[in-house]
Scaffold this motif. Structure first.
Motif, PDB file in Angstrom:
ATOM      1  N   LEU A  85      42.485  35.060  44.573  1.00 34.03           N
ATOM      2  CA  LEU A  85      43.513  35.752  43.829  1.00 34.03           C
ATOM      3  C   LEU A  85      42.988  37.208  43.101  1.00 34.03           C
ATOM      4  O   LEU A  85      43.744  38.112  42.952  1.00 34.03           O
ATOM      5  N   LYS A  86      41.508  37.124  43.081  1.00 38.41           N
ATOM      6  CA  LYS A  86      41.142  38.608  42.804  1.00 38.41           C
ATOM      7  C   LYS A  86      41.358  39.568  43.665  1.00 38.41           C
ATOM      8  O   LYS A  86      41.852  40.840  43.635  1.00 38.41           O
ATOM      9  N   ALA A  87      41.341  39.201  44.808  1.00 37.36           N
ATOM     10  CA  ALA A  87      41.419  39.908  46.211  1.00 37.36           C
ATOM     11  C   ALA A  87      42.997  40.277  46.057  1.00 37.36           C
ATOM     12  O   ALA A  87      43.033  41.406  46.462  1.00 37.36           O
ATOM     13  N   ALA A  88      43.757  39.142  46.132  1.00 35.52           N
ATOM     14  CA  ALA A  88      45.191  39.549  46.100  1.00 35.52           C
ATOM     15  C   ALA A  88      45.726  40.566  44.911  1.00 35.52           C
ATOM     16  O   ALA A  88      46.596  41.521  45.148  1.00 35.52           O
ATOM     17  N   GLN A  89      45.092  40.600  43.762  1.00 37.98           N
ATOM     18  CA  GLN A  89      45.598  41.316  42.534  1.00 37.98           C
ATOM     19  C   GLN A  89      44.903  42.808  42.766  1.00 37.98           C
ATOM     20  O   GLN A  89      45.459  43.629  41.798  1.00 37.98           O
TER      21      GLN A  89
END
Length: 134
Positions: A85-89
């Motif tokens: 999720l960090k990578a996606a955001q």
């Protein structure tokens, strides 16, 4: 001496005087009011269409599944979920995340997932609800 009869009507003359004075004041001040302009956005300046949210599914046993927009759900651990999720955001700061819990899943598990995502600094987190259930 004759007794004076009580007057049972309202004297409206003072009210008419006040109304006329207010009318004159509004007529004099109306041309002095400056009108503002509103700059409406054009179609060329419209923002991008918002992306579909990433869906986190919490099962009855507490296992997690991550469903990306247009993709299949896959099992993930909580640490792996946070990293993805960090990578996606990082790639798209407007990427929303919704947490969908099974109706029989412990609510504490759903809160733990939400709490962990907030501690890790992820933004735009919400809960997915289904309408129509009674």
């Amino acid at each position: 001496m004759r007794q004076r009869r009580l007057m049972n009507q309202i004297n409206v003359v003072p009210y008419i005087d006040v109304m006329l004075v207010l009318l004159v004041i509004f007529m004099v001040t109306a041309p002095m009011i400056q009108t503002g302009t509103v700059d409406l956005p054009s179609v060329a300046n419209a923002s991008n269409v918002p992306t579909q949210p990433i869906q986190i599914e919490v099962a009855v046993d507490g296992s997690l599944k991550m469903r990306e927009p247009g993709g299949n759900a896959r099992n993930v651990s909580l640490d792996g979920l946070v990293a993805q999720l960090k990578a996606a955001q990082t790639e798209n700061p407007q990427q929303a995340i919704v947490i969908a819990g099974n109706g029989k899943a412990p609510y504490q598990t759903i809160l733990d997932v939400m709490d962990r995502l907030q501690i890790e600094g992820l933004q735009k987190i919400g809960l997915l609800v289904q309408s129509g259930h009674k």
